[in-house]
Motif scaffolding. Structure first.
Motif, PDB file in Angstrom:
ATOM      1  N   THR A 180      34.675  30.193  44.671  1.00  0.00           N
ATOM      2  CA  THR A 180      33.532  30.235  45.588  1.00  0.00           C
ATOM      3  C   THR A 180      33.833  30.863  46.944  1.00  0.00           C
ATOM      4  O   THR A 180      32.904  31.210  47.661  1.00  0.00           O
ATOM      5  CB  THR A 180      32.992  28.809  45.833  1.00  0.00           C
ATOM      6  N   CYS A 181      35.114  31.021  47.304  1.00  0.00           N
ATOM      7  CA  CYS A 181      35.413  31.516  48.660  1.00  0.00           C
ATOM      8  C   CYS A 181      35.802  32.988  48.703  1.00  0.00           C
ATOM      9  O   CYS A 181      35.578  33.655  49.701  1.00  0.00           O
ATOM     10  CB  CYS A 181      36.505  30.671  49.296  1.00  0.00           C
ATOM     11  N   GLY A 182      36.430  33.500  47.666  1.00  0.00           N
ATOM     12  CA  GLY A 182      36.840  34.904  47.646  1.00  0.00           C
ATOM     13  C   GLY A 182      38.099  35.199  48.445  1.00  0.00           C
ATOM     14  O   GLY A 182      38.385  36.350  48.743  1.00  0.00           O
ATOM     15  N   THR A 183      38.900  34.185  48.788  1.00  0.00           N
ATOM     16  CA  THR A 183      40.096  34.423  49.597  1.00  0.00           C
ATOM     17  C   THR A 183      41.333  34.768  48.782  1.00  0.00           C
ATOM     18  O   THR A 183      42.359  35.133  49.349  1.00  0.00           O
ATOM     19  CB  THR A 183      40.419  33.189  50.468  1.00  0.00           C
ATOM     20  N   THR A 196      34.450  38.121  36.001  1.00  0.00           N
ATOM     21  CA  THR A 196      33.463  37.060  35.801  1.00  0.00           C
ATOM     22  C   THR A 196      32.270  37.298  36.734  1.00  0.00           C
ATOM     23  O   THR A 196      32.321  38.154  37.618  1.00  0.00           O
ATOM     24  CB  THR A 196      34.078  35.684  36.114  1.00  0.00           C
ATOM     25  N   ASP A 197      31.215  36.517  36.552  1.00  0.00           N
ATOM     26  CA  ASP A 197      30.048  36.628  37.431  1.00  0.00           C
ATOM     27  C   ASP A 197      30.409  36.298  38.873  1.00  0.00           C
ATOM     28  O   ASP A 197      29.894  36.920  39.804  1.00  0.00           O
ATOM     29  CB  ASP A 197      28.923  35.704  36.947  1.00  0.00           C
ATOM     30  N   LYS A 198      31.287  35.324  39.073  1.00  0.00           N
ATOM     31  CA  LYS A 198      31.721  34.981  40.432  1.00  0.00           C
ATOM     32  C   LYS A 198      32.462  36.144  41.074  1.00  0.00           C
ATOM     33  O   LYS A 198      32.302  36.416  42.260  1.00  0.00           O
ATOM     34  CB  LYS A 198      32.596  33.733  40.412  1.00  0.00           C
ATOM     35  N   GLU A 199      33.283  36.832  40.296  1.00  0.00           N
ATOM     36  CA  GLU A 199      34.001  37.993  40.829  1.00  0.00           C
ATOM     37  C   GLU A 199      33.030  39.109  41.175  1.00  0.00           C
ATOM     38  O   GLU A 199      33.146  39.746  42.225  1.00  0.00           O
ATOM     39  CB  GLU A 199      35.023  38.509  39.807  1.00  0.00           C
ATOM     40  N   LYS A 200      32.071  39.345  40.296  1.00  0.00           N
ATOM     41  CA  LYS A 200      31.087  40.396  40.564  1.00  0.00           C
ATOM     42  C   LYS A 200      30.331  40.111  41.855  1.00  0.00           C
ATOM     43  O   LYS A 200      30.037  41.017  42.626  1.00  0.00           O
ATOM     44  CB  LYS A 200      30.122  40.533  39.386  1.00  0.00           C
ATOM     45  N   GLU A 201      30.040  38.843  42.107  1.00  0.00           N
ATOM     46  CA  GLU A 201      29.322  38.454  43.320  1.00  0.00           C
ATOM     47  C   GLU A 201      30.166  38.667  44.579  1.00  0.00           C
ATOM     48  O   GLU A 201      29.690  39.222  45.566  1.00  0.00           O
ATOM     49  CB  GLU A 201      28.924  36.979  43.209  1.00  0.00           C
ATOM     50  N   ARG A 233      40.554  41.937  42.150  1.00  0.00           N
ATOM     51  CA  ARG A 233      40.178  40.775  41.354  1.00  0.00           C
ATOM     52  C   ARG A 233      40.362  39.504  42.173  1.00  0.00           C
ATOM     53  O   ARG A 233      41.120  39.487  43.138  1.00  0.00           O
ATOM     54  CB  ARG A 233      41.071  40.666  40.102  1.00  0.00           C
ATOM     55  N   LEU A 234      39.706  38.442  41.758  1.00  0.00           N
ATOM     56  CA  LEU A 234      39.961  37.107  42.305  1.00  0.00           C
ATOM     57  C   LEU A 234      40.994  36.465  41.385  1.00  0.00           C
ATOM     58  O   LEU A 234      40.773  36.313  40.184  1.00  0.00           O
ATOM     59  CB  LEU A 234      38.693  36.257  42.336  1.00  0.00           C
TER      60      LEU A 234
END
Length: 199
Positions: A123-126, A142-147, A157-158
């Protein structure tokens, strides 16, 4: 039936267990069970040794388990102006974040303190990393990575959302740590990648 050879394992070496640390009570009576106790310490089975009465069999050389090699390139240069490369090996099927943290590889940089990152929740992208080589061993975004990575290059990548291969995967993954803090340019060909020289 063979005998079991045991070793006690420390943090970086294994040694045979001294006989004074093992006590055993074996009785001939069928009513009391056989017991074997050990003093405190980590114990692991090393191998089995055949009894002298058993025929000698050819022992096959152990095959190395499938491992993925990693080269993690730091965001800062060494004093001699060469990239700081940390070499590690890990089994496939794990999250890249876990591999980096288990290998003491800097992942979060200035966000390493508690409450500044989401601890792998995506959720943070750090935990952004740049994958230089080995993209084929990674799961798709993933969808979270795309966001979180909409405006970033496709090879970013995350680490918390990226799974590296399958348990039987082999290969090499070269990762740039903290790509948003990178203060230098380097070429992949200039990086010596030899897992046996792991730092």
């Amino acid at each position: 039936m063979g005998t079991l050879q045991l070793s006690s394992c420390g943090s970086s070496f294994c040694s045979p267990i001294p006989s004074n640390l093992i006590s055993h009570n074996i009785t001939t009576s069928h009513s009391t069970p056989k017991t074997l106790t050990f003093s405190r310490g980590k114990i692991r089975a090393v191998s089995t040794a055949p009894n002298s009465s058993e025929p000698a069999q050819a022992i096959e050389p152990e095959q190395e388990p499938p491992l993925v090699d990693f080269a993690f390139v730091s965001s800062v240069l060494l004093p001699d102006q060469t990239p700081d490369v940390h070499l590690r090996q890990a089994c496939g099927g794990q999250k890249l974040r876990n591999i980096m943290l288990d290998g003491n590889i800097e992942l979060y940089g200035p966000y390493a303190r508690p409450l500044l990152n989401c601890a792998g929740g995506g959720t943070c992208g750090t935990c952004m990393v740049e994958v230089i080589n080995g993209k084929e061993l990674l799961t798709p975004r993933t969808d979270k990575e795309k966001e979180h990575l909409q405006k970033k290059p496709k090879n970013w990548r995350l680490a918390c959302q990226t799974t590296v291969g399958k348990p039987d995967s082999r290969g090499l993954v070269v990762v740039q740590q903290l790509p948003e803090w990178k203060a230098h340019e380097w070429k992949y060909e200039n990086v010596l990648v030899n897992p046996s020289q792991s730092s």
